[in-house]
Scaffold this active site. Structure first.
Site, PDB file in Angstrom:
ATOM      1  N   ASP A  16       0.833  -1.210   0.000  1.00 54.04           N
ATOM      2  CA  ASP A  16       0.000   0.000   0.000  1.00 54.04           C
ATOM      3  C   ASP A  16       0.867   1.258   0.000  1.00 54.04           C
ATOM      4  O   ASP A  16       0.677   2.170   0.818  1.00 54.04           O
ATOM      5  CB  ASP A  16      -0.931   0.020   1.217  1.00 54.04           C
ATOM      6  CG  ASP A  16      -1.596  -1.319   1.478  1.00 54.04           C
ATOM      7  OD1 ASP A  16      -1.977  -1.979   0.495  1.00 54.04           O
ATOM      8  OD2 ASP A  16      -1.726  -1.709   2.659  1.00 54.04           O
ATOM      9  N   GLU A 196     -11.238  -0.481  -3.572  1.00 49.19           N
ATOM     10  CA  GLU A 196     -10.481   0.105  -2.467  1.00 49.19           C
ATOM     11  C   GLU A 196      -9.231   0.790  -3.007  1.00 49.19           C
ATOM     12  O   GLU A 196      -8.984   0.807  -4.216  1.00 49.19           O
ATOM     13  CB  GLU A 196     -10.080  -0.973  -1.449  1.00 49.19           C
ATOM     14  CG  GLU A 196      -9.114  -2.011  -2.010  1.00 49.19           C
ATOM     15  CD  GLU A 196      -8.740  -3.098  -1.009  1.00 49.19           C
ATOM     16  OE1 GLU A 196      -9.441  -3.243   0.008  1.00 49.19           O
ATOM     17  OE2 GLU A 196      -7.734  -3.813  -1.259  1.00 49.19           O
TER      18      GLU A 196
END
Length: 325
Positions: A16, A196
């Protein structure tokens, strides 16, 4: 041929990933750590320099209660003269259900250098529901600050959709939240029904929001939302979604599950760069969330003639080279 001279993987075991180039000339990097227990920050004057830059822990999870488990996907932003870190966190739990108990939180630092000074907890970003919420990002457009995030709507089947709302300040939403995409195509629904990891890129008269979909194994991939810069960004009809994924696993280059990206620019500002994580193997033992080898990678974006971004394929673990169109 466009060459972006950085060795991949840029930083190992950092999922991420978020890289932000500030006006002070430094690149600031943060990401999920394999232990999911803290937030780290590093900086360097070049993207490659982030590889060996010292990582400073700026915040550690609480022992119990809110913000005590599974610290995911931090992002660092500079807003109105202060630094903010957005992240998601769950509560400690004896059951697996605790894994998906995330809410979104904000830290603030008024120092010029975010590796110095104090990080103050500004609390939870409250949304319409008290439900699974994560992967918040923020951007400014025409004097308005927006917040984009993933959340579970209790009335919609699936794991998470993407929402947008205006912000009253860097830790408070203003007005109604609007859903701009739900998992609808097959490539968004493999393993889990997921939208997401939003990231925003403003270019060529348009607002692009990339996002990630499906389970976090080799099926993980990226889609793209596009809106005209003059449209009402709080109107779901302003956003057009790619019918196909725009960045996917590539077995020839040995890159699996690319996604949860951010955007930055090259040192001279001439190239837009996509920052993402991927593994270099397909088969995973156990839960993919606990396989630590989602490494941070970067490569240059090629722009199509129609002004849309072309992410190409995730390059192999060598110096990234992309063919320009």
């Amino acid at each position: 041929m466009t060459e972006f001279n950085v060795n991949n993987p840029l930083i190992e075991q950092r999922a991420d990933p978020w890289i932000y180039k500030h006006t002070d000339g430094y690149y600031y990097f943060t990401a999920s750590v394999p232990e999911y227990d803290r937030i780290e920050l590093r900086r360097a004057s070049t993207i490659q320099g982030l590889t060996d830059a010292d990582a400073k822990t700026i915040w550690v999870r609480h022992e119990t209660g809110l913000m005590s488990a599974n610290i995911w996907a931090p992002e660092i932003h500079f807003i109105d003269g202060k630094w903010y870190v957005y992240f998601a966190a769950a509560r400690t739990s004896e059951t697996k259900d605790g894994l998906f108990d995330h809410r979104m939180f904000v830290l603030e630092n008024s120092s010029a250098n975010p590796l110095e000074g104090d990080w103050i907890e500004k609390g939870q970003v409250k949304t319409k529901w008290e439900s699974f919420a994560l992967d918040a990002t923020t951007f400014e457009h025409k004097g308005i600050r927006y917040y984009v995030w993933a959340q579970k709507d209790p009335e919609i089947v699936g794991n998470s959709n993407l929402y947008i709302a205006e912000m009253e300040n860097p830790w408070t939403l203003k007005g109604e939240q609007v859903c701009i995409t739900t998992p609808e195509y097959e490539w968004e629904k493999i393993g889990f029904l997921v939208n997401e990891g939003a990231a925003v890129l403003k270019r060529n008269g348009r607002i692009f929001i990339s996002f990630s979909a499906s389970a976090t194994d080799f099926n993980y991939c990226m889609g793209l939302l596009t809106a005209d810069e003059d449209s009402n960004l709080l109107d779901p009809r302003s956003w057009n979604k790619s019918t196909d994924p725009v960045f996917t696993t590539n077995e020839e280059t040995g890159q699996y599950g690319p996604g949860h990206n951010s955007f930055t620019v090259s040192e001279d500002g001439s190239q837009d760069i996509i920052v993402y994580h991927a593994r270099n193997y397909k088969e995973i033992e156990g839960d993919p969330l606990y396989d630590p080898n989602r490494h941070t990678r970067v490569q240059a974006i090629v722009w199509n003639e129609d002004g849309t971004p072309n992410f190409g394929v995730p390059v192999p673990d060598t110096k990234p080279v992309l063919n320009s169109k």
